[in-house]
Design an enzyme around this catalytic site. Structure first.
Site, PDB file in Angstrom:
ATOM      1  N   TYR A  11      20.440 -14.410   2.131  1.00 36.96           N
ATOM      2  CA  TYR A  11      19.372 -14.007   1.202  1.00 36.96           C
ATOM      3  C   TYR A  11      18.802 -15.221   0.460  1.00 36.96           C
ATOM      4  O   TYR A  11      17.602 -15.530   0.567  1.00 36.96           O
ATOM      5  CB  TYR A  11      19.958 -12.978   0.232  1.00 36.96           C
ATOM      6  CG  TYR A  11      19.126 -12.646  -0.974  1.00 36.96           C
ATOM      7  CD1 TYR A  11      17.754 -12.373  -0.865  1.00 36.96           C
ATOM      8  CD2 TYR A  11      19.714 -12.583  -2.229  1.00 36.96           C
ATOM      9  CE1 TYR A  11      17.011 -12.037  -1.991  1.00 36.96           C
ATOM     10  CE2 TYR A  11      18.980 -12.242  -3.354  1.00 36.96           C
ATOM     11  CZ  TYR A  11      17.623 -11.979  -3.227  1.00 36.96           C
ATOM     12  OH  TYR A  11      16.899 -11.651  -4.343  1.00 36.96           O
ATOM     13  N   LEU A  33      26.400 -16.437  10.728  1.00 32.39           N
ATOM     14  CA  LEU A  33      25.784 -15.126  10.976  1.00 32.39           C
ATOM     15  C   LEU A  33      26.764 -13.978  10.751  1.00 32.39           C
ATOM     16  O   LEU A  33      26.506 -12.850  11.171  1.00 32.39           O
ATOM     17  CB  LEU A  33      25.130 -15.045  12.368  1.00 32.39           C
ATOM     18  CG  LEU A  33      23.999 -16.058  12.622  1.00 32.39           C
ATOM     19  CD1 LEU A  33      23.403 -15.849  14.027  1.00 32.39           C
ATOM     20  CD2 LEU A  33      22.886 -15.943  11.580  1.00 32.39           C
ATOM     21  N   TYR A 139      36.327 -14.915  -7.475  1.00 37.03           N
ATOM     22  CA  TYR A 139      35.063 -15.498  -7.002  1.00 37.03           C
ATOM     23  C   TYR A 139      34.668 -16.661  -7.918  1.00 37.03           C
ATOM     24  O   TYR A 139      34.416 -17.782  -7.449  1.00 37.03           O
ATOM     25  CB  TYR A 139      33.967 -14.422  -6.971  1.00 37.03           C
ATOM     26  CG  TYR A 139      32.577 -14.996  -6.843  1.00 37.03           C
ATOM     27  CD1 TYR A 139      32.219 -15.736  -5.728  1.00 37.03           C
ATOM     28  CD2 TYR A 139      31.629 -14.809  -7.854  1.00 37.03           C
ATOM     29  CE1 TYR A 139      30.948 -16.280  -5.618  1.00 37.03           C
ATOM     30  CE2 TYR A 139      30.364 -15.346  -7.752  1.00 37.03           C
ATOM     31  CZ  TYR A 139      30.022 -16.087  -6.636  1.00 37.03           C
ATOM     32  OH  TYR A 139      28.778 -16.637  -6.541  1.00 37.03           O
ATOM     33  N   PHE A 167      22.525 -17.409 -12.224  1.00 38.28           N
ATOM     34  CA  PHE A 167      22.782 -16.147 -12.902  1.00 38.28           C
ATOM     35  C   PHE A 167      22.430 -15.028 -11.904  1.00 38.28           C
ATOM     36  O   PHE A 167      22.702 -15.197 -10.724  1.00 38.28           O
ATOM     37  CB  PHE A 167      22.095 -16.134 -14.281  1.00 38.28           C
ATOM     38  CG  PHE A 167      22.904 -16.972 -15.267  1.00 38.28           C
ATOM     39  CD1 PHE A 167      23.096 -18.340 -15.058  1.00 38.28           C
ATOM     40  CD2 PHE A 167      23.555 -16.381 -16.337  1.00 38.28           C
ATOM     41  CE1 PHE A 167      23.908 -19.104 -15.902  1.00 38.28           C
ATOM     42  CE2 PHE A 167      24.365 -17.134 -17.189  1.00 38.28           C
ATOM     43  CZ  PHE A 167      24.537 -18.494 -16.967  1.00 38.28           C
ATOM     44  N   ASN A 168      21.900 -13.895 -12.293  1.00 45.10           N
ATOM     45  CA  ASN A 168      21.780 -12.794 -11.321  1.00 45.10           C
ATOM     46  C   ASN A 168      20.479 -12.872 -10.526  1.00 45.10           C
ATOM     47  O   ASN A 168      19.406 -12.632 -11.066  1.00 45.10           O
ATOM     48  CB  ASN A 168      21.929 -11.454 -12.030  1.00 45.10           C
ATOM     49  CG  ASN A 168      23.384 -11.197 -12.364  1.00 45.10           C
ATOM     50  OD1 ASN A 168      23.971 -11.948 -13.137  1.00 45.10           O
ATOM     51  ND2 ASN A 168      23.964 -10.182 -11.771  1.00 45.10           N
ATOM     52  N   HIS A 187      24.950  -5.395  -4.857  1.00 49.20           N
ATOM     53  CA  HIS A 187      24.227  -5.873  -6.032  1.00 49.20           C
ATOM     54  C   HIS A 187      23.360  -4.786  -6.648  1.00 49.20           C
ATOM     55  O   HIS A 187      22.857  -3.890  -5.961  1.00 49.20           O
ATOM     56  CB  HIS A 187      23.385  -7.100  -5.659  1.00 49.20           C
ATOM     57  CG  HIS A 187      24.244  -8.272  -5.321  1.00 49.20           C
ATOM     58  ND1 HIS A 187      24.267  -8.842  -4.075  1.00 49.20           N
ATOM     59  CD2 HIS A 187      25.149  -8.937  -6.068  1.00 49.20           C
ATOM     60  CE1 HIS A 187      25.147  -9.830  -4.074  1.00 49.20           C
ATOM     61  NE2 HIS A 187      25.703  -9.909  -5.268  1.00 49.20           N
ATOM     62  N   LEU A 188      23.194  -4.910  -7.959  1.00 49.73           N
ATOM     63  CA  LEU A 188      22.591  -3.818  -8.714  1.00 49.73           C
ATOM     64  C   LEU A 188      21.166  -3.482  -8.271  1.00 49.73           C
ATOM     65  O   LEU A 188      20.878  -2.318  -7.953  1.00 49.73           O
ATOM     66  CB  LEU A 188      22.624  -4.149 -10.215  1.00 49.73           C
ATOM     67  CG  LEU A 188      22.025  -3.067 -11.101  1.00 49.73           C
ATOM     68  CD1 LEU A 188      22.818  -1.767 -11.002  1.00 49.73           C
ATOM     69  CD2 LEU A 188      21.960  -3.544 -12.556  1.00 49.73           C
ATOM     70  N   ARG A 279      33.950  -1.751 -13.026  1.00 45.27           N
ATOM     71  CA  ARG A 279      34.302  -2.532 -11.833  1.00 45.27           C
ATOM     72  C   ARG A 279      35.196  -3.685 -12.278  1.00 45.27           C
ATOM     73  O   ARG A 279      34.883  -4.363 -13.261  1.00 45.27           O
ATOM     74  CB  ARG A 279      33.015  -3.072 -11.189  1.00 45.27           C
ATOM     75  CG  ARG A 279      33.193  -3.616  -9.799  1.00 45.27           C
ATOM     76  CD  ARG A 279      31.873  -4.071  -9.212  1.00 45.27           C
ATOM     77  NE  ARG A 279      31.342  -5.224  -9.933  1.00 45.27           N
ATOM     78  CZ  ARG A 279      30.196  -5.823  -9.662  1.00 45.27           C
ATOM     79  NH1 ARG A 279      29.432  -5.359  -8.705  1.00 45.27           N
ATOM     80  NH2 ARG A 279      29.800  -6.857 -10.351  1.00 45.27           N
TER      81      ARG A 279
HETATM   82  N1  UDP Z   1      26.495  -2.586 -11.154  1.00 42.48           N
HETATM   83  C1  UDP Z   1      26.461  -1.198 -11.333  1.00 42.48           C
HETATM   84  N2  UDP Z   1      26.247  -0.404 -10.231  1.00 42.48           N
HETATM   85  C2  UDP Z   1      26.070  -0.917  -8.975  1.00 42.48           C
HETATM   86  C3  UDP Z   1      26.096  -2.327  -8.802  1.00 42.48           C
HETATM   87  C4  UDP Z   1      26.313  -3.127  -9.915  1.00 42.48           C
HETATM   88  O1  UDP Z   1      26.635  -0.688 -12.439  1.00 42.48           O
HETATM   89  O2  UDP Z   1      25.903  -0.139  -8.028  1.00 42.48           O
HETATM   90  C5  UDP Z   1      26.704  -3.462 -12.317  1.00 42.48           C
HETATM   91  C6  UDP Z   1      27.876  -4.389 -12.197  1.00 42.48           C
HETATM   92  O3  UDP Z   1      29.070  -3.742 -12.590  1.00 42.48           O
HETATM   93  C7  UDP Z   1      27.463  -5.518 -13.125  1.00 42.48           C
HETATM   94  C8  UDP Z   1      25.940  -5.570 -12.976  1.00 42.48           C
HETATM   95  O4  UDP Z   1      25.577  -4.284 -12.431  1.00 42.48           O
HETATM   96  O5  UDP Z   1      27.762  -5.193 -14.458  1.00 42.48           O
HETATM   97  C9  UDP Z   1      25.470  -6.650 -12.020  1.00 42.48           C
HETATM   98  O6  UDP Z   1      26.251  -6.552 -10.849  1.00 42.48           O
HETATM   99  P1  UDP Z   1      25.906  -7.343  -9.515  1.00 42.48           P
HETATM  100  O7  UDP Z   1      26.940  -6.971  -8.494  1.00 42.48           O
HETATM  101  O8  UDP Z   1      24.474  -7.109  -9.159  1.00 42.48           O
HETATM  102  O9  UDP Z   1      26.013  -8.869  -9.909  1.00 42.48           O
HETATM  103  P2  UDP Z   1      27.215  -9.739 -10.587  1.00 42.48           P
HETATM  104  O10 UDP Z   1      26.876  -9.806 -12.044  1.00 42.48           O
HETATM  105  O11 UDP Z   1      28.508  -9.077 -10.271  1.00 42.48           O
HETATM  106  O12 UDP Z   1      27.079 -11.067  -9.919  1.00 42.48           O
END
Ligand code: UDP
Length: 325
Positions: A11, A33, A139, A167-168, A187-188, A279
């Protein structure tokens, strides 16, 4: 410059490759891959693993590589809690194999893909680069290990490094032909948009009892194209025997619920949400200060607002509901 881009079919890698090419660099993607997609690569591609030192040496020599941008890694914080060995092996041993190959081939410049996860649960916001490294998941710990390894190689062997702490990352190239396609997607932003596409009935909110205004975790979202641009700027900031570190974020935090609401506005879909357990390994708040990248790299995000980031992500997912399949 001749650039070897590990993780170049992923990505972020596919977006970095595009910005590199536009800036006139020659980019050779290097990707196993396992997670990446051949269709995401426009230019040259070497299909091999970063664990394969021989293949790395061959690629560095054959393509007269001058600098490596190292993105290849596993990236899921939640998974890393359950399977730490997978993360230390791929991320730490992979980086070590790469650094040894670089030394053998006389390549002394590297841009490293690091993460906000190195900070763990920060004691103050926004986070600055000199703040404490205290990862709360394997991680993040694997990326801290590599940053320490890079410093040691810089001091002992003159390697020059820029480490970019992402960051995100979200969104997609505005041209609409490359975007995020993880399998499984964790990812969210893409998970929320999958609901709008009808691929899931509701999005799960991982915990709504955190000590934040609406109880959900806060993150700083950055457009993948802006992130990619920072890699090109980083090439000019590499100095022998130094490791320079830069945060890359927009300096504004959004909760999980705010992200879902932004996705509802972008898609016009009600996107049902249900609360699920927390999580493992999730810090509650991560917001960057990117003042150093602005001052030293002249980095200026083009798409800093969350609505635009989500709109670009939505354009990609709507037109590619099955990713690259
Ligand atoms: N999250 C959520 N539901 C999902 C995926 C992620 O609530 O289906 C939350 C996750 O617990 C975190 C935030 O969204 O608090 C961002 O998560 P992501 O996996 O996108 O990125 P990270 O911050 O872990 O790198």
């Amino acid at each position: 410059m001749n650039v070897l881009l590990t993780g170049g079919a992923g990505y972020i890698g596919s977006h970095v490759a595009r910005v590199l090419a536009a800036a006139g660099h020659r980019c050779v993607a290097y990707d196993s891959l396992v997670k990446g997609h051949r269709q995401a690569v426009a230019g040259e591609l070497v299909v091999a693993d970063v664990a394969d030192g021989q293949a790395l040496r061959q690629a560095l020599r054959r393509h007269a590589i001058e600098v490596v941008i190292h993105l290849a890694a596993f990236i899921e914080a939640g998974e890393s809690v359950a399977q730490p060995g997978k993360y230390f092996q791929n991320n730490v041993l992979g980086a070590w194999t790469l650094l040894e190959a670089m030394r053998d081939c006389g390549v002394s410049k590297i841009v490293f893909s690091s993460t906000a996860a190195v900070y763990g649960q920060p004691s103050r916001l926004p986070i600055e680069e000199a703040d404490a490294l205290a990862p709360v998941n394997p991680y993040g710990a694997s990326k801290v290990c590599v940053e320490y390894m890079l410093r040691a190689y810089a001091e002992a062997h003159g390697i020059g490094c820029v480490s970019l702490r992402y960051f995100n990352v979200a969104g997609a190239d505005p041209a609409g032909d490359i975007g995020e396609a993880h399998e499984p997607e964790t990812h969210l932003v893409p998970r929320v948009l999958q609901v709008a596409l009808g691929a899931a009935a509701a999005v799960e909110i991982f915990g709504d009892d955190y000590d934040t205004p609406d109880g959900t975790c806060i993150r700083d979202y950055i457009h993948v194209t802006d992130l990619a641009a920072a890699h090109v700027l980083a090439l000019g900031a590499i100095r022998a025997s130094q490791v320079r570190v830069y945060n890359l974020g927009n300096g504004e935090g959004f909760s999980v619920k705010q992200v879902i609401q932004t996705c509802r506005q972008a898609t016009g879909h009600p996107i049902p949400a249900k609360v699920a357990p927390r999580r493992a390994g999730d810090p509650l708040r991560l917001v960057a200060s990117s003042a150093k990248a602005a001052a030293e790299l002249s980095w200026r995000p083009k798409f800093p607002d969350l609505a635009t980031i989500v709109e670009h992500a939505w354009a990609w997912h709507r037109n590619h509901p099955r990713g690259y399949a």
